[in-house]
Design a protein around this motif. Sequence first.
Motif, PDB file in Angstrom:
ATOM      1  N   ASP A  42      24.737  35.314 -76.747  1.00 32.07           N
ATOM      2  CA  ASP A  42      23.404  35.735 -75.823  1.00 32.07           C
ATOM      3  C   ASP A  42      23.886  37.016 -75.168  1.00 32.07           C
ATOM      4  N   VAL A  43      23.513  38.130 -75.544  1.00 24.19           N
ATOM      5  CA  VAL A  43      23.831  39.487 -74.841  1.00 24.19           C
ATOM      6  C   VAL A  43      22.363  40.096 -74.231  1.00 24.19           C
ATOM      7  N   ARG A  44      22.500  40.463 -73.153  1.00 21.54           N
ATOM      8  CA  ARG A  44      21.391  41.393 -72.606  1.00 21.54           C
ATOM      9  C   ARG A  44      22.034  42.693 -72.016  1.00 21.54           C
ATOM     10  N   ILE A  45      21.572  43.725 -72.667  1.00 22.57           N
ATOM     11  CA  ILE A  45      22.121  45.195 -71.938  1.00 22.57           C
ATOM     12  C   ILE A  45      20.951  45.925 -71.466  1.00 22.57           C
ATOM     13  N   CYS A  46      21.405  46.479 -70.432  1.00 22.24           N
ATOM     14  CA  CYS A  46      20.380  47.610 -69.790  1.00 22.24           C
ATOM     15  C   CYS A  46      20.878  49.065 -69.922  1.00 22.24           C
ATOM     16  N   ILE A  47      20.339  49.968 -70.674  1.00 24.47           N
ATOM     17  CA  ILE A  47      20.757  51.130 -71.204  1.00 24.47           C
ATOM     18  C   ILE A  47      19.921  52.102 -70.046  1.00 24.47           C
ATOM     19  N   THR A  84      39.197  29.221 -73.986  1.00 21.39           N
ATOM     20  CA  THR A  84      39.365  30.785 -73.689  1.00 21.39           C
ATOM     21  C   THR A  84      37.980  31.561 -73.743  1.00 21.39           C
ATOM     22  N   VAL A  85      37.143  30.746 -73.835  1.00 17.69           N
ATOM     23  CA  VAL A  85      35.541  31.329 -73.798  1.00 17.69           C
ATOM     24  C   VAL A  85      35.298  32.155 -72.736  1.00 17.69           C
ATOM     25  N   ASP A  86      35.562  31.882 -71.613  1.00 16.16           N
ATOM     26  CA  ASP A  86      35.541  32.639 -70.430  1.00 16.16           C
ATOM     27  C   ASP A  86      36.021  34.214 -70.463  1.00 16.16           C
ATOM     28  N   SER A  87      37.352  34.135 -70.982  1.00 16.22           N
ATOM     29  CA  SER A  87      38.050  35.449 -70.895  1.00 16.22           C
ATOM     30  C   SER A  87      37.510  36.340 -71.866  1.00 16.22           C
ATOM     31  N   LEU A  88      36.737  35.666 -72.987  1.00 14.94           N
ATOM     32  CA  LEU A  88      36.396  36.499 -74.308  1.00 14.94           C
ATOM     33  C   LEU A  88      35.137  37.143 -73.713  1.00 14.94           C
ATOM     34  N   GLU A  89      34.277  36.176 -73.213  1.00 12.19           N
ATOM     35  CA  GLU A  89      33.108  36.672 -72.479  1.00 12.19           C
ATOM     36  C   GLU A  89      33.312  38.014 -71.531  1.00 12.19           C
ATOM     37  N   GLN A  90      34.137  37.870 -70.736  1.00 11.83           N
ATOM     38  CA  GLN A  90      34.379  38.777 -69.892  1.00 11.83           C
ATOM     39  C   GLN A  90      34.977  40.045 -70.473  1.00 11.83           C
ATOM     40  N   ALA A  91      35.769  39.943 -71.250  1.00 16.64           N
ATOM     41  CA  ALA A  91      36.325  41.161 -72.063  1.00 16.64           C
ATOM     42  C   ALA A  91      35.230  42.041 -72.675  1.00 16.64           C
ATOM     43  N   THR A 118      25.375  41.470 -69.857  1.00 11.80           N
ATOM     44  CA  THR A 118      25.731  40.166 -69.451  1.00 11.80           C
ATOM     45  C   THR A 118      25.830  39.563 -70.997  1.00 11.80           C
ATOM     46  N   VAL A 119      26.893  38.912 -71.170  1.00  4.26           N
ATOM     47  CA  VAL A 119      27.490  38.297 -72.445  1.00  4.26           C
ATOM     48  C   VAL A 119      27.751  36.808 -72.200  1.00  4.26           C
ATOM     49  N   LEU A 120      26.879  35.920 -72.800  1.00  4.19           N
ATOM     50  CA  LEU A 120      27.086  34.615 -72.704  1.00  4.19           C
ATOM     51  C   LEU A 120      27.311  34.092 -74.123  1.00  4.19           C
ATOM     52  N   ILE A 121      28.700  33.020 -74.386  1.00  9.53           N
ATOM     53  CA  ILE A 121      28.725  32.660 -75.491  1.00  9.53           C
ATOM     54  C   ILE A 121      28.286  30.880 -75.419  1.00  9.53           C
ATOM     55  N   ASP A 122      27.645  30.481 -76.575  1.00 11.27           N
ATOM     56  CA  ASP A 122      26.981  29.141 -76.373  1.00 11.27           C
ATOM     57  C   ASP A 122      28.327  28.069 -76.547  1.00 11.27           C
ATOM     58  N   ARG A 123      28.369  27.380 -75.561  1.00 10.40           N
ATOM     59  CA  ARG A 123      29.667  26.375 -75.455  1.00 10.40           C
ATOM     60  C   ARG A 123      29.269  25.258 -76.345  1.00 10.40           C
ATOM     61  N   ASP A 124      28.197  24.710 -76.434  1.00  6.27           N
ATOM     62  CA  ASP A 124      27.696  23.671 -77.380  1.00  6.27           C
ATOM     63  C   ASP A 124      28.137  24.153 -78.718  1.00  6.27           C
ATOM     64  N   MET A 125      27.872  25.384 -79.088  1.00  8.49           N
ATOM     65  CA  MET A 125      28.026  25.769 -80.509  1.00  8.49           C
ATOM     66  C   MET A 125      29.428  25.911 -80.830  1.00  8.49           C
ATOM     67  N   VAL A 126      30.296  26.386 -80.034  1.00  7.66           N
ATOM     68  CA  VAL A 126      31.816  26.477 -80.054  1.00  7.66           C
ATOM     69  C   VAL A 126      32.329  24.959 -80.073  1.00  7.66           C
ATOM     70  N   ALA A 177      18.123  42.904 -76.156  1.00 10.39           N
ATOM     71  CA  ALA A 177      18.979  41.542 -76.188  1.00 10.39           C
ATOM     72  C   ALA A 177      19.384  41.132 -77.636  1.00 10.39           C
ATOM     73  N   LEU A 178      20.388  40.413 -77.665  1.00 14.51           N
ATOM     74  CA  LEU A 178      20.921  39.735 -79.009  1.00 14.51           C
ATOM     75  C   LEU A 178      20.970  38.214 -78.880  1.00 14.51           C
ATOM     76  N   GLU A 179      20.201  37.679 -79.439  1.00 16.94           N
ATOM     77  CA  GLU A 179      19.931  36.294 -79.242  1.00 16.94           C
ATOM     78  C   GLU A 179      19.925  35.441 -80.586  1.00 16.94           C
ATOM     79  N   TYR A 180      20.176  34.093 -80.717  1.00 20.97           N
ATOM     80  CA  TYR A 180      20.026  33.513 -82.129  1.00 20.97           C
ATOM     81  C   TYR A 180      18.561  33.016 -82.114  1.00 20.97           C
TER      82      TYR A 180
END
Lengths: 119, 119, 119, 119
Positions: free
Chosen positions: A86-91, A37-44, A59-67, A101-104
């Motif tokens: 891992d999120v990148r936003i351009c304003i 379900t990680v794909d659908s949550l990233e997209q939403a 762009t929103v990426l969720i780390d599959r290894d951590m999941v 960015a939001l990154e661990y």
Amino acid sequence: MSESVVITDRDNALFEAGIKLGALYHQFTGSPINLGTVDSLEQAISQSISVQPFVEDITVLIDRDMVRSNLNDEFGYCELEGRMLDVRICILYGDVRVRVALEYDSELEYPLMRIESVE
Amino acid sequence: MSESVVITDRDNALFEAGIKLGALYHQFTGSPINLGTVDSLEQAISQSISVQPFVEDITVLIDRDMVRSNLNDEFGYCELEGRMLDVRICILYGDVRVRVALEYDSELEYPLMRIESVE
Amino acid sequence: MSESVVITDRDNALFEAGIKLGALYHQFTGSPINLGTVDSLEQAISQSISVQPFVEDITVLIDRDMVRSNLNDEFGYCELEGRMLDVRICILYGDVRVRVALEYDSELEYPLMRIESVE
Amino acid sequence: MSESVVITDRDNALFEAGIKLGALYHQFTGSPINLGTVDSLEQAISQSISVQPFVEDITVLIDRDMVRSNLNDEFGYCELEGRMLDVRICILYGDVRVRVALEYDSELEYPLMRIESVE
């Protein structure tokens, strides 16, 4: 003596960038997920935040290894945690474009939000 | 040609201020409330956000009149909505102090976040 | 052949009890906390859920030891996680009183919600 | 004298059903949406809750008309509200299957959660 100064497009661009990251984080962390379900949550998440004012790109990426490593043995799912994101936003505000960015940060053990560039 | 520029304490102060307002809004809106519990929710929101980095001061007010008029007739409670919130946050990053606010804008019909001052 | 059966007060009491625990968990986990603010968050959570229909009693405890060990070294706070919560809710629906709990199950490594009693 | 009684699969099925509706509601309401992003949010909510224990089936519909009429004139988006949601969840616990729903009750002006059937 301190004195209030003129507020610029640059100020507003950075303020708006912060709003989006704070909103995204506290709206969506805690959502139940697994690897199917990680794909659908990233997209939403990406689409949801993209409708907010001044968002040019996200762009929103969720780390599959951590999941995978967080999946509960008994129940087979986990919750979205901030450190998985891992999120990148351009304003774009007026003529000012900022990238944030939001990154661990594994050294700080903290999901760090930071300014990447101001143009 | 656009080029990335040096990121200042002022930039970071405004970015951090935005993060706090976005976080507060999306963490706590939706909480069940009535007139008897609004005090404890105000205090918890204020204290919760105050532990985040660079927060020098915060005040959180929830509009009692809006709560009263939103109470469900049958069940006697409502949910915290963004437009009920009046929030002031002071962020100190390095030597830069910024004040930001969340307040309902009745003309825009929108819970508006804005920069009040940069010092 | 399966057939729909009459829905009882007992059914509704258990359904309502589940709603409250699910709501509490997903509304408040993720809130920033430290040892100085944990009291106010406990109180706000407890009061917030108490206004919902059919709640007769609720107690909310946040595990201070887990908060302490989760505090970020750099920033001195953490987030409320489900496993930090010990919640007891008593629901009264018609004449039926049910007690439910949310408590971390260290064997399952899971914040388990369970029915304690039906009276 | 009241006395605790044996807890059945039926009890647990209804308890679990309540948990899912409470979780869904308080996790996802507040999410920014417009008519272009409502599909992805529906899918993500549905998939997210489907990974939780005992969920056999779930459908999530967001009322497009309510979204349309709530769009902010200035900014072109709104937030997901509980009353926009039409959710059906089927829970299977042991041999007991329960169907529950979340649907806006216009008479009560309330997003009502209710038990539809127990089989």
